[in-house]
Motif scaffolding. Sequence first.
Motif, PDB file in Angstrom:
ATOM      1  N   PRO A   1      -6.636  13.891  11.491  1.00 38.98           N
ATOM      2  CA  PRO A   1      -5.220  14.607  11.232  1.00 38.98           C
ATOM      3  C   PRO A   1      -4.203  14.584   9.695  1.00 38.98           C
ATOM      4  O   PRO A   1      -3.635  15.038   9.264  1.00 38.98           O
ATOM      5  CB  PRO A   1      -5.155  15.131  12.436  1.00 38.98           C
ATOM      6  CG  PRO A   1      -6.552  14.740  13.129  1.00 38.98           C
ATOM      7  CD  PRO A   1      -6.890  14.004  13.010  1.00 38.98           C
ATOM      8  N   LEU A   2      -4.102  13.466  10.005  1.00 37.26           N
ATOM      9  CA  LEU A   2      -3.339  12.698   8.600  1.00 37.26           C
ATOM     10  C   LEU A   2      -3.670  12.372   7.453  1.00 37.26           C
ATOM     11  O   LEU A   2      -3.295  11.442   6.610  1.00 37.26           O
ATOM     12  CB  LEU A   2      -2.070  11.188   9.851  1.00 37.26           C
ATOM     13  CG  LEU A   2      -1.704  11.891  10.848  1.00 37.26           C
ATOM     14  CD1 LEU A   2      -1.271  10.811  12.161  1.00 37.26           C
ATOM     15  CD2 LEU A   2      -0.216  12.285  10.849  1.00 37.26           C
ATOM     16  N   ALA A   3      -4.873  12.581   7.168  1.00 38.33           N
ATOM     17  CA  ALA A   3      -5.660  11.634   6.060  1.00 38.33           C
ATOM     18  C   ALA A   3      -5.072  11.826   4.728  1.00 38.33           C
ATOM     19  O   ALA A   3      -5.252  10.485   3.654  1.00 38.33           O
ATOM     20  CB  ALA A   3      -7.471  11.893   5.927  1.00 38.33           C
ATOM     21  N   ASP A   4      -4.430  13.153   4.912  1.00 40.50           N
ATOM     22  CA  ASP A   4      -3.952  13.545   3.049  1.00 40.50           C
ATOM     23  C   ASP A   4      -1.907  12.829   3.065  1.00 40.50           C
ATOM     24  O   ASP A   4      -1.394  12.817   2.318  1.00 40.50           O
ATOM     25  CB  ASP A   4      -3.893  14.610   3.302  1.00 40.50           C
ATOM     26  CG  ASP A   4      -5.063  14.843   2.220  1.00 40.50           C
ATOM     27  OD1 ASP A   4      -5.821  13.944   2.713  1.00 40.50           O
ATOM     28  OD2 ASP A   4      -5.645  16.363   2.983  1.00 40.50           O
TER      29      ASP A   4
ATOM     30  N   ASN B   1       0.797  -1.933   0.097  1.00 38.84           N
ATOM     31  CA  ASN B   1      -0.278  -0.077   0.101  1.00 38.84           C
ATOM     32  C   ASN B   1       1.004   1.554   0.210  1.00 38.84           C
ATOM     33  O   ASN B   1       0.433   3.043  -0.296  1.00 38.84           O
ATOM     34  CB  ASN B   1      -0.764   0.015   1.607  1.00 38.84           C
ATOM     35  CG  ASN B   1      -2.332  -1.001   1.247  1.00 38.84           C
ATOM     36  OD1 ASN B   1      -2.494  -0.743   0.362  1.00 38.84           O
ATOM     37  ND2 ASN B   1      -2.820  -1.784   2.217  1.00 38.84           N
ATOM     38  N   ALA B   2       2.354   0.824  -0.115  1.00 39.59           N
ATOM     39  CA  ALA B   2       2.961   2.215   0.062  1.00 39.59           C
ATOM     40  C   ALA B   2       2.576   2.752  -1.355  1.00 39.59           C
ATOM     41  O   ALA B   2       2.012   2.536  -2.736  1.00 39.59           O
ATOM     42  CB  ALA B   2       4.804   1.718  -0.342  1.00 39.59           C
ATOM     43  N   GLY B   3       2.117   4.183  -1.392  1.00 42.93           N
ATOM     44  CA  GLY B   3       1.691   5.001  -2.416  1.00 42.93           C
ATOM     45  C   GLY B   3       0.776   5.779  -2.242  1.00 42.93           C
ATOM     46  O   GLY B   3       0.046   6.625  -2.616  1.00 42.93           O
ATOM     47  N   THR B   4      -0.559   5.579  -1.910  1.00 46.52           N
ATOM     48  CA  THR B   4      -1.805   5.588  -0.987  1.00 46.52           C
ATOM     49  C   THR B   4      -1.864   6.089  -0.341  1.00 46.52           C
ATOM     50  O   THR B   4      -0.945   6.018   1.045  1.00 46.52           O
ATOM     51  CB  THR B   4      -2.794   4.165  -0.786  1.00 46.52           C
ATOM     52  OG1 THR B   4      -1.932   3.918   0.237  1.00 46.52           O
ATOM     53  CG2 THR B   4      -1.950   3.599  -1.930  1.00 46.52           C
ATOM     54  N   ARG B   5      -2.564   6.782   0.174  1.00 41.86           N
ATOM     55  CA  ARG B   5      -3.148   7.798   1.742  1.00 41.86           C
ATOM     56  C   ARG B   5      -3.277   6.924   2.776  1.00 41.86           C
ATOM     57  O   ARG B   5      -4.093   6.322   2.369  1.00 41.86           O
ATOM     58  CB  ARG B   5      -4.099   8.327   1.109  1.00 41.86           C
ATOM     59  CG  ARG B   5      -4.036   9.823  -0.685  1.00 41.86           C
ATOM     60  CD  ARG B   5      -5.657  10.638  -0.588  1.00 41.86           C
ATOM     61  NE  ARG B   5      -5.953  11.540   0.276  1.00 41.86           N
ATOM     62  CZ  ARG B   5      -6.958  10.660   0.965  1.00 41.86           C
ATOM     63  NH1 ARG B   5      -7.830  10.059   0.839  1.00 41.86           N
ATOM     64  NH2 ARG B   5      -7.523  11.226   2.109  1.00 41.86           N
ATOM     65  N   LEU B   6      -3.284   7.238   3.612  1.00 43.42           N
ATOM     66  CA  LEU B   6      -3.464   6.854   4.968  1.00 43.42           C
ATOM     67  C   LEU B   6      -4.971   7.204   5.063  1.00 43.42           C
ATOM     68  O   LEU B   6      -5.767   6.112   5.998  1.00 43.42           O
ATOM     69  CB  LEU B   6      -3.008   7.976   5.931  1.00 43.42           C
ATOM     70  CG  LEU B   6      -2.945   7.023   7.709  1.00 43.42           C
ATOM     71  CD1 LEU B   6      -1.689   5.352   7.873  1.00 43.42           C
ATOM     72  CD2 LEU B   6      -2.402   7.613   9.308  1.00 43.42           C
ATOM     73  N   GLY B   7      -5.918   8.034   4.742  1.00 38.26           N
ATOM     74  CA  GLY B   7      -6.845   7.840   4.939  1.00 38.26           C
ATOM     75  C   GLY B   7      -7.713   6.374   4.242  1.00 38.26           C
ATOM     76  O   GLY B   7      -9.182   6.814   5.342  1.00 38.26           O
ATOM     77  N   GLN B   8      -7.636   6.787   3.146  1.00 46.29           N
ATOM     78  CA  GLN B   8      -8.052   5.099   3.080  1.00 46.29           C
ATOM     79  C   GLN B   8      -7.884   4.134   3.889  1.00 46.29           C
ATOM     80  O   GLN B   8      -8.844   3.368   3.911  1.00 46.29           O
ATOM     81  CB  GLN B   8      -7.182   4.995   1.390  1.00 46.29           C
ATOM     82  CG  GLN B   8      -7.468   5.161   0.020  1.00 46.29           C
ATOM     83  CD  GLN B   8      -6.367   5.026  -0.513  1.00 46.29           C
ATOM     84  OE1 GLN B   8      -5.855   5.753  -0.916  1.00 46.29           O
ATOM     85  NE2 GLN B   8      -6.647   3.996  -1.129  1.00 46.29           N
ATOM     86  N   HIS B   9      -6.732   3.843   4.177  1.00 44.59           N
ATOM     87  CA  HIS B   9      -7.214   2.699   5.361  1.00 44.59           C
ATOM     88  C   HIS B   9      -7.365   2.868   6.698  1.00 44.59           C
ATOM     89  O   HIS B   9      -8.195   2.320   7.416  1.00 44.59           O
ATOM     90  CB  HIS B   9      -5.476   1.809   5.812  1.00 44.59           C
ATOM     91  CG  HIS B   9      -4.756   2.150   4.035  1.00 44.59           C
ATOM     92  ND1 HIS B   9      -5.175   0.972   3.180  1.00 44.59           N
ATOM     93  CD2 HIS B   9      -4.257   3.124   3.516  1.00 44.59           C
ATOM     94  CE1 HIS B   9      -5.163   1.170   2.440  1.00 44.59           C
ATOM     95  NE2 HIS B   9      -3.556   2.478   2.101  1.00 44.59           N
ATOM     96  N   HIS B  10      -7.295   4.248   7.015  1.00 41.59           N
ATOM     97  CA  HIS B  10      -8.071   4.435   8.689  1.00 41.59           C
ATOM     98  C   HIS B  10      -8.712   6.302   8.732  1.00 41.59           C
ATOM     99  O   HIS B  10      -7.913   6.978   9.026  1.00 41.59           O
ATOM    100  CB  HIS B  10      -7.005   4.658   9.474  1.00 41.59           C
ATOM    101  CG  HIS B  10      -5.756   3.380   9.952  1.00 41.59           C
ATOM    102  ND1 HIS B  10      -6.344   2.188  10.314  1.00 41.59           N
ATOM    103  CD2 HIS B  10      -4.375   3.574   9.898  1.00 41.59           C
ATOM    104  CE1 HIS B  10      -5.288   1.669  10.218  1.00 41.59           C
ATOM    105  NE2 HIS B  10      -3.716   2.257   9.860  1.00 41.59           N
TER     106      HIS B  10
END
Length: 342
Positions: free
Chosen positions: A52-55, A38-47
């Motif tokens: 505050p860390l979504a982007d 999942n490297a390269g994806t946004r954290l907000g997709q997973h959590h």
Amino acid sequence: MTVRVAVAGASGYAGGELLRLLLSHPEVEIGALTAGGNAGTRLGQHHPNLMPLADRVLADTTAAELAGHDVVFLALPHGHSAAIAAELGDDAIVIDCGADHRLNDPTDWARWYGGEHPGTWPYGIPELPGARDRLRGSRRVAVPGCFPTVSSLALVPALAAGLVEPDAVVVAVTGTSGAGRALKPHLLSAEVMGSASVYGVGGAHRHTPELIQNLSSVAGEPVKVSFTPVLAPMSRGILATCSAPLREGVDADAARKAYLDAYGDEPFVHVLPEGHWPQTSATLGANTVHLQLAVDPDAGRLIIVGAEDNLTKGTAGGAVQCMNLAVGLPETTGLPLVGVAP
Ligand SMILES: NC(=O)C1=CN([C@@H]2O[C@H](COP(=O)(O)OP(=O)(O)OC[C@H]3O[C@@H](n4cnc5c(N)ncnc54)[C@H](OP(=O)(O)O)[C@@H]3O)[C@@H](O)[C@H]2O)C=CC1
Ligand SMILES: CC(=O)N[C@@H](CCC(=O)OP(=O)(O)O)C(=O)O
């Protein structure tokens, strides 16, 4: 003090819980976040809870990405920690949520995990006898498995005080998040909802040697452990029912006193008032273990029941507690004491 931290495995359940806790830690600045596929994806997709860390975009898990931080949390599958930790060297404090550095005995490691023993690091349950001093200022921490955290805390006072025979039985109900978020058929909702099932029966679960190690070190003699995990239809939480044969002359008052002596001053381990029994919902999201005990005079056994959130005190909360000790902060800094029940 500002502690700059990196989290490897940030897209996983343990990584997500670490970030939830670190976001409200007053002395922490969150640096690199890494993943595998999942490297390269946004954290907000997973959590989606971690707004505050979504982007933030997840990087590849390499030593170069993780370098330059005061503390690196590794929330990776077993077998991935030793090589990265070696590359990071002593510049960073490394806190490993996986199993790689928990077991002392290379023979145990080879039997349960296979391959060459990656070496033993200070073990991350500060409430165990002598552990806090080893963790204070340590550059490396092996965070325990979720079952050994609650089960060890449940059994250690009785074994350390010689109240029971060195022969423990642990039956522990767990939610599915303990298995991580990788897709597995036995964790599909159709398999789990409305059903409870055992696994790893007959001494086949890899947390058995970890429990034997913890319990034998305080008992001063080898402790036999029969451990059976039970998968239940809930996302978080472990309820462990632990027991052992009582030694001659030990009564309920002596047993209760041993637990109050052991944990009376501990901020995260609570021996509940008499008549109150632990329930997982009361510990959810909190860095706590709730305990209660009873003597069964007919069976001649001491029964101790413990509850925890596998992701909080059972992994990420315990890891942050150890980080606080390692960097010299008060141990409770930034950690929730209150669960979200019901
Ligand atoms: N869940 C729990 O209750 C507990 C977990 N632990 C331990 O914490 C660790 C993480 O567990 P958990 O969060 O549940 O697992 P998950 O499967 O939920 O997460 C695993 C994480 O590791 C990443 N990852 C997987 N393979 C690789 C790889 N080859 N290289 C780099 N990164 C990789 C994943 O990234 P991607 O999304 O890209 O695949 C993901 O971020 C494990 O060692 C586990 O045993 C310990 C105690 C309790
Ligand atoms: C439900 C479920 O499958 N739980 C996991 C718990 C693993 C864990 O918490 O710890 P480590 O992987 O870090 O040892 C299991 O029984 O293997």
